[in-house]
Design a protein around this motif. Structure first.
Motif, PDB file in Angstrom:
ATOM      1  N   ARG A 288       0.832  -1.212   0.000  1.00  0.00           N
ATOM      2  CA  ARG A 288       0.000   0.000   0.000  1.00  0.00           C
ATOM      3  C   ARG A 288       0.864   1.258   0.000  1.00  0.00           C
ATOM      4  N   TRP A 289       1.953   1.208   0.743  1.00  0.00           N
ATOM      5  CA  TRP A 289       2.856   2.369   0.740  1.00  0.00           C
ATOM      6  C   TRP A 289       3.418   2.588  -0.657  1.00  0.00           C
ATOM      7  N   TRP A 290       3.765   1.493  -1.316  1.00  0.00           N
ATOM      8  CA  TRP A 290       4.303   1.586  -2.674  1.00  0.00           C
ATOM      9  C   TRP A 290       3.293   2.259  -3.607  1.00  0.00           C
ATOM     10  N   ASN A 291       2.057   1.820  -3.514  1.00  0.00           N
ATOM     11  CA  ASN A 291       1.027   2.370  -4.402  1.00  0.00           C
ATOM     12  C   ASN A 291       0.706   3.837  -4.097  1.00  0.00           C
ATOM     13  N   ASN A 292       0.852   4.241  -2.839  1.00  0.00           N
ATOM     14  CA  ASN A 292       0.498   5.605  -2.455  1.00  0.00           C
ATOM     15  C   ASN A 292       1.690   6.553  -2.357  1.00  0.00           C
ATOM     16  N   ARG A 293       2.848   6.076  -2.743  1.00  0.00           N
ATOM     17  CA  ARG A 293       4.045   6.906  -2.592  1.00  0.00           C
ATOM     18  C   ARG A 293       3.979   8.137  -3.507  1.00  0.00           C
ATOM     19  N   GLU A 294       4.656   9.151  -3.086  1.00  0.00           N
ATOM     20  CA  GLU A 294       4.772  10.344  -3.903  1.00  0.00           C
ATOM     21  C   GLU A 294       6.107  10.316  -4.630  1.00  0.00           C
ATOM     22  N   ARG A 295       6.082  10.722  -5.871  1.00  0.00           N
ATOM     23  CA  ARG A 295       7.270  10.636  -6.706  1.00  0.00           C
ATOM     24  C   ARG A 295       8.472  11.348  -6.093  1.00  0.00           C
ATOM     25  N   TRP A 298      10.011   9.279  -3.390  1.00  0.00           N
ATOM     26  CA  TRP A 298      10.482   7.949  -3.767  1.00  0.00           C
ATOM     27  C   TRP A 298      11.977   7.910  -4.043  1.00  0.00           C
TER      28      TRP A 298
END
Length: 608
Positions: A288-295, A298
């Motif tokens: 979920r963190w991966w999907n909601n990360r901000e560019r 990252w």
């Protein structure tokens, strides 16, 4: 866990642990730890245990996960029913159990193909039986069979007759068997492989089968209780962290206080691992963190994590890669211990036929605790210096050869032909009253190796240094035979004679060094605990009488050389760890004492 333990060892671990981790890391990372231990030839309960010794079971599990899907696809391609497939797997599982029991009875295998070296390699058969994926697959196979055969979720009716009680009693019986295995099983006992492990495997399958059945009301209530469930959730972490913490705290030595300390430390460490590593991964938090990360975050986060991981892992690789490949606890790096070339010992005495020969008295040279008849010595031709000597025998021979005092090279050129953990046997097992055992199956060919070492050193005399493994009861053919029995005595003298024959065949004279009184101590780095048999002076004296008897039977080739008596008469020296670092194996001062005591005796032995 691998990283955390590695960091601890890098800062606070011993040199021995650094060498162990150099060996264990590659095997552990690739889930091959069980095979790493099998091919290491170190008995499972011998030596100082490594921080990663427990990874063998995880390796078996992961190898199963890699192999089973392929097997599953293969067996499901046919038209056979699930019940038939299950029955076949049951038969295969039982076959593995029976095959393992037969192998244990035959003390087999002693060799196994090492795919990493593409050659056959000698292995300890107990290690193989206990650690190999092959012999430990019976439980996994039985579990796979149950998946085909046991489907209690299809049961919708109410219990019939006493079915519920029968299931609960089966669970109780299974628990009793598992507890008996826990308290009674020992890795080196044949009974472990003949019936204990099969019973534990079957009991485990029965217990699982019962607790998933809807009619087993009592068993389900017990094993679904909140404490049991929570422990079960954390069982992986508890297993993973408990052993290295036990090892760090030295809790494996039998100390109750250290065990309790290690247990107290294990709980919060494994809980932290469960909460902040296992649970986030298992529940998809990382996904979920991966999907909601901000560019914008990252790149920075990924870069930091990547650099930290590479630096940490790379540092550990470099650090442990620079450690000694093999740790040698016997190595004494001190300086200033100098051999006295003018050291003297007792004069020559008579042979068994009462003729005077340099260096023999019923094969005995030098002073001893037993009485000897002496005569006026025959003039002895001075030995050509330095005399070429190869030291052969067990780990006490290794310590003597490794820790030569300075200045000895002008009197003796010493070669090292020792075989650690071996005496004069190719089979059987030394058994201590403390439960410690040492199998000699990996010592086959020892006499050939003695002779090869003598040839390599171009030796004139072979100094045989044994005794550390010759004061125990012996397990032969599944039966423990007492020390000082005719069978054990004959086994020892036959072995010594075998060594003498191998050395004499290449023209090397043999000197049998008197076994010193031992004062074993539990010290860090010791490969063997302080065993009471070694501290028994009567046992040591009996071994020396046997050595004298063998020397007397070989008067033209063999001499019994009396060693330093201080180890028996001077308790200050006998217990001084500066002389013998664990009360058994010599450091440089101990080697100096020994060589100065036996120097003249070795030089009197006629060669050529």
């Amino acid at each position: 866990m691998l990283l955390a333990v590695g960091v601890w060892a890098a800062f606070w671990g011993s040199a021995e642990q650094h060498s162990q981790l150099r060996h264990d890391y590659p095997w552990g990372v690739f889930y091959l730890a069980n095979w790493g231990q099998v091919f290491s030839k170190v008995a499972y309960f011998s030596g100082t245990p490594t921080l990663f010794r427990h990874l063998w079971s995880l390796a078996v599990e992961e190898q199963w996960y890699a192999i089973w899907p392929l097997v599953f696809l293969a067996i499901n391609r046919g038209r056979a029913s699930d019940k038939r497939r299950g029955r076949v797997l049951v038969v295969v599982s039982l076959t593995v159990m029976v095959g393992t029991a037969i192998a244990a009875s035959a003390s087999w295998p002693t060799q196994f193909f090492n795919p990493f070296r593409l050659s056959m390699q000698r292995v300890d058969h107990v290690n193989f039986l206990y650690l190999s994926t092959i012999t430990r697959s019976s439980g996994l196979l039985l579990g796979a069979a149950m998946a085909f055969l046991w489907r209690p979720w299809q049961v919708t009716s109410k219990p019939k007759g006493n079915a519920a009680n029968v299931l609960d009693m089966a669970a109780v019986g299974a628990v009793v068997v598992l507890l008996a295995g826990f308290f009674m099983g020992h890795v080196a006992e044949d009974s472990t492989y003949l019936w204990m492990l099969p019973m534990v495997t079957i009991a485990s399958a029965v217990l699982v089968a019962v607790v998933v059945h809807p009619w087993a009301f009592g068993a389900r209530k017990v094993f679904s209780a909140r404490p049991m469930v929570e422990i079960g959730k954390r069982s992986y972490g508890l297993y993973l962290w408990s052993w290295p913490i036990m090892r760090i705290c030295d809790a494996y030595t039998g100390s109750t206080s250290k065990f309790l300390l290690a247990a107290v430390l294990t709980v919060p460490v494994s809980e932290a691992s469960y909460r902040y590593v296992e649970t986030p991964i298992r529940t998809g938090l990382l996904g979920r963190w991966w999907n909601n990360r901000e560019r914008r975050d990252w790149s920075l986060i990924t870069g930091c994590i990547g650099v930290t991981t590479v630096v940490l892992a790379g540092s550990l690789v470099v650090f442990f890669g620079s450690a000694d490949k093999v740790f040698d606890a016997a190595q004494d790096n001190s300086t200033g211990v100098v051999f006295d070339p003018n050291a003297t010992a007792a004069d020559t005495t008579t042979t068994s036929d009462n003729s005077t020969v340099p260096g023999t008295d019923t094969g005995v040279v030098g002073q001893s605790t037993s009485s000897t008849s002496s005569t006026t010595p025959v003039p002895v031709t001075a030995a050509t210096l330095p005399r070429r000597v190869v030291i052969v025998g067990d780990s006490t021979a290794h310590a003597l050869a490794k820790n030569l005092p300075d200045g000895i090279a002008s009197t003796f050129t010493i070669g090292n032909g020792s075989l650690q953990g071996c005496s004069v046997y190719s089979g059987g097992t030394a058994v201590s009253t403390q439960g410690f055992t040492r199998s000699f199956t990996d010592c086959a060919g020892w006499e050939t190796k003695w002779a090869s070492a003598a040839q390599k050193a171009n030796a004139e005399v072979a100094l045989v240094v044994i005794g550390a493994w010759d004061v125990f009861d012996v397990k032969l053919g599944g039966q423990v035979v007492a020390f000082d029995s005719p069978t054990v005595d004959q086994r020892f003298t036959d072995g010594v004679q075998q060594g003498i024959d191998a050395l004499s065949a290449i023209g090397v004279k043999v000197a049998l060094l008197e076994v010193p009184c031992m004062r074993p101590k539990d010290v860090k780095g010791a490969g063997t605990p302080a065993l009471p048999e070694r501290a028994n002076d009567q046992r040591v004296a009996h071994v020396n009488e046997l050595l004298k008897a063998v020397a007397a039977k070989n008067p033209t080739t063999t001499t019994f050389v009396a060693g330093p008596q201080d180890y028996c008469t001077n308790e200050a020296i006998a217990n001084d760890l500066g002389y013998r670092w664990d009360g058994v194996h010599a450091y440089k001062p101990g080697a100096k004492l020994t060589f100065e005591t036996i120097a003249q005796s070795l030089l009197r032995i006629p060669v050529g």
